[in-house]
Enzyme design. Sequence first.
Site, PDB file in Angstrom:
ATOM      1  CG  ASN A 110      10.955 -12.485  -9.359  1.00 56.18           C
ATOM      2  OD1 ASN A 110      10.191 -11.850 -10.071  1.00 56.18           O
ATOM      3  ND2 ASN A 110      11.213 -12.143  -8.110  1.00 56.18           N
ATOM      4  CB  CYS A 137      10.322  -8.285  -8.702  1.00 57.38           C
ATOM      5  SG  CYS A 137      10.585  -7.085  -7.406  1.00 57.38           S
ATOM      6  CB  CYS A 183     -30.998   0.488   5.747  1.00 60.19           C
ATOM      7  SG  CYS A 183     -30.528  -0.482   4.286  1.00 60.19           S
ATOM      8  CB  CYS A 192     -32.054   1.096  -7.327  1.00 61.45           C
ATOM      9  SG  CYS A 192     -32.969   0.692  -8.824  1.00 61.45           S
ATOM     10  CG  ASN A 224       5.853 -10.951  -8.579  1.00 61.02           C
ATOM     11  OD1 ASN A 224       5.704 -10.187  -7.619  1.00 61.02           O
ATOM     12  ND2 ASN A 224       6.955 -11.640  -8.754  1.00 61.02           N
ATOM     13  CB  THR A 225       3.276  -7.417  -6.316  1.00 56.87           C
ATOM     14  OG1 THR A 225       4.610  -7.170  -6.770  1.00 56.87           O
ATOM     15  CG2 THR A 225       3.319  -8.341  -5.129  1.00 56.87           C
ATOM     16  CB  CYS A 283     -28.853  -5.516   0.473  1.00 57.75           C
ATOM     17  SG  CYS A 283     -29.890  -6.021   1.860  1.00 57.75           S
TER      18      CYS A 283
HETATM   19  C1  LIG Z   1       7.088  -8.381   1.022  1.00 60.71           C
HETATM   20  C2  LIG Z   1       6.986  -9.192  -0.226  1.00 60.71           C
HETATM   21  C3  LIG Z   1       8.134  -9.689  -0.828  1.00 60.71           C
HETATM   22  C4  LIG Z   1       8.052 -10.439  -1.995  1.00 60.71           C
HETATM   23  N1  LIG Z   1       9.181 -10.926  -2.545  1.00 60.71           N
HETATM   24  C5  LIG Z   1       9.115 -11.690  -3.669  1.00 60.71           C
HETATM   25  C6  LIG Z   1      10.280 -12.271  -4.213  1.00 60.71           C
HETATM   26  O1  LIG Z   1      11.383 -12.136  -3.703  1.00 60.71           O
HETATM   27  N2  LIG Z   1      10.125 -13.000  -5.350  1.00 60.71           N
HETATM   28  C7  LIG Z   1       8.930 -13.206  -5.955  1.00 60.71           C
HETATM   29  O2  LIG Z   1       8.855 -13.890  -6.970  1.00 60.71           O
HETATM   30  N3  LIG Z   1       7.802 -12.679  -5.435  1.00 60.71           N
HETATM   31  C8  LIG Z   1       7.863 -11.930  -4.317  1.00 60.71           C
HETATM   32  N4  LIG Z   1       6.718 -11.423  -3.765  1.00 60.71           N
HETATM   33  C9  LIG Z   1       5.427 -11.680  -4.432  1.00 60.71           C
HETATM   34  C10 LIG Z   1       4.702 -12.919  -3.860  1.00 60.71           C
HETATM   35  O3  LIG Z   1       5.453 -14.087  -4.058  1.00 60.71           O
HETATM   36  C11 LIG Z   1       3.309 -13.092  -4.499  1.00 60.71           C
HETATM   37  O4  LIG Z   1       3.468 -13.290  -5.882  1.00 60.71           O
HETATM   38  C12 LIG Z   1       2.388 -11.919  -4.269  1.00 60.71           C
HETATM   39  O5  LIG Z   1       2.558 -11.386  -2.991  1.00 60.71           O
HETATM   40  C13 LIG Z   1       0.914 -12.293  -4.459  1.00 60.71           C
HETATM   41  O6  LIG Z   1       0.501 -13.252  -3.519  1.00 60.71           O
HETATM   42  P1  LIG Z   1      -0.338 -12.867  -2.183  1.00 60.71           P
HETATM   43  O7  LIG Z   1      -1.529 -12.049  -2.617  1.00 60.71           O
HETATM   44  O8  LIG Z   1      -0.690 -14.192  -1.563  1.00 60.71           O
HETATM   45  O9  LIG Z   1       0.568 -12.068  -1.332  1.00 60.71           O
HETATM   46  C14 LIG Z   1       6.780 -10.682  -2.589  1.00 60.71           C
HETATM   47  C15 LIG Z   1       5.643 -10.201  -1.966  1.00 60.71           C
HETATM   48  C16 LIG Z   1       5.723  -9.478  -0.798  1.00 60.71           C
HETATM   49  C17 LIG Z   1       4.466  -8.984  -0.145  1.00 60.71           C
END
Ligand SMILES: Cc1cc2nc3c(=O)[nH]c(=O)nc-3n(C[C@H](O)[C@H](O)[C@H](O)COP(=O)(O)O)c2cc1C
Length: 412
Positions: A139, A142, A353, A360, A207-208, A396
Amino acid sequence: MKKKARPDLSAACAGIKSPNPFWLASSPPSNSAAQVMRAFEYGWGGVVWKTLGQDPPVVNVTSRYGACDFGGRKVAGFNNIELISDRPLAVNLKEILAVKKRFPDRAVVASLMVPCERKAWHDIVKKVLDAGCDGIELNFGCPHGMTERGMGAAVGQVPQYVKMVTEFVKEKSSVPVLVKLTPNVADIRPPARAAKAGGADGVSLINTINSLMGVDVETLTPKFAVAGKAAHGGYCGPAVKPIALHMVAAIANDPQTRSLPISGIGGISNWSDAVEFMLLGASNVQLCTAVMHHGFRIIEDLNAGLEGWMRRKGFMTLGRFVGRSAPDIVEWKDLDLRHKTVASIDKNKCIGCDVCYAACNDAAHQCIAIDRKGGNRKPHVIESDCVGCNLCSLVCPVDNCIAMKEVPGKEH
Ligand SMILES: Cc1cc2nc3c(=O)[nH]c(=O)nc-3n(C[C@H](O)[C@H](O)[C@H](O)COP(=O)(O)O)c2cc1C
């Protein structure tokens, strides 16, 4: 009558095998054996366990999640400030062992995050190997909390660290290692190349994404706050899918990482989202938000939808289509300047509508006109002025009312 052969949904990502390509991403749904076993009973192909770290376990805050609803749709985007697993390592390891024993055919991958020290990584790798995991996911993604402690995205954003830690893990791992990448970088290719250089067997992404969910305009305090204060979190869910697809395709098309297996993640809600990731190069996919929203049962639709699509397209294995569309993602300079389309409005479907007209006229190229004589409000396209930008067809509200039709282009 002879029965038609069924498409084979079995997948292998970096050598980690599962009966179908759908894994639970490392996240709350993969937090415990009770959950994972229930998910496997429903039919999930694999799991990446909620990230394991060193003891003592982290302490989480309350609250942790936020969501962005859009146009009546709940959870178009999802935000979290949760850390890695807050359960003792020994408990998680015992549970991984139990899950693997009961479901030997499913993929059980241990997600790991410890400080950037060789010994710390060697120690935890040994423990998860003893627990019988089929693969390891690092990971490095994060984006909140753990980054302040020099882990997660703090590693994923520095290619030298990605390579170094991957090497630590590869020194001890006897199972395939996936490096989970952070999207919080200017270019996803350098960290992917660094993962490969460090010996990674594959990458998983995304990841996020760094995010802040908003401010309450009545109280002036951040939304989804912890005692009135908020920290940036990680964004995911349907809203992030296009960002994830771009990054998957970038790695699949990069000559330096083309051969690197990819586990696709980010905003996957249904089987066709999953197919899109696979067409762009992902060998399998992982889901989090969709499961947090709708539960484990969505695997039934995911499997049935994928199988039906494969049957319809004549693909008997995943290998027949993984990466098929990636070569069609090119650089802007390689797009065909002669290609031309113009908008075409179906008068029978148009409800008058004016949405296309306003868009445009005010924001595009002033090529939709309305002849208002005799109470008529229906728009028409001035084809000679239309640049084929798509805006009218996108705004549209009536399905298939405005189509973009191809017309002869000119040489430049
Ligand atoms: C509440 C929450 C906790 C997460 N915890 C982890 C984690 O512990 N380790 C990790 O690698 N990713 C973690 N993620 C990220 C997810 O594994 C994933 O990469 C991310 O949410 C994108 O996928 P999704 O759009 O399907 O949610 C977490 C995401 C969420 C929403």
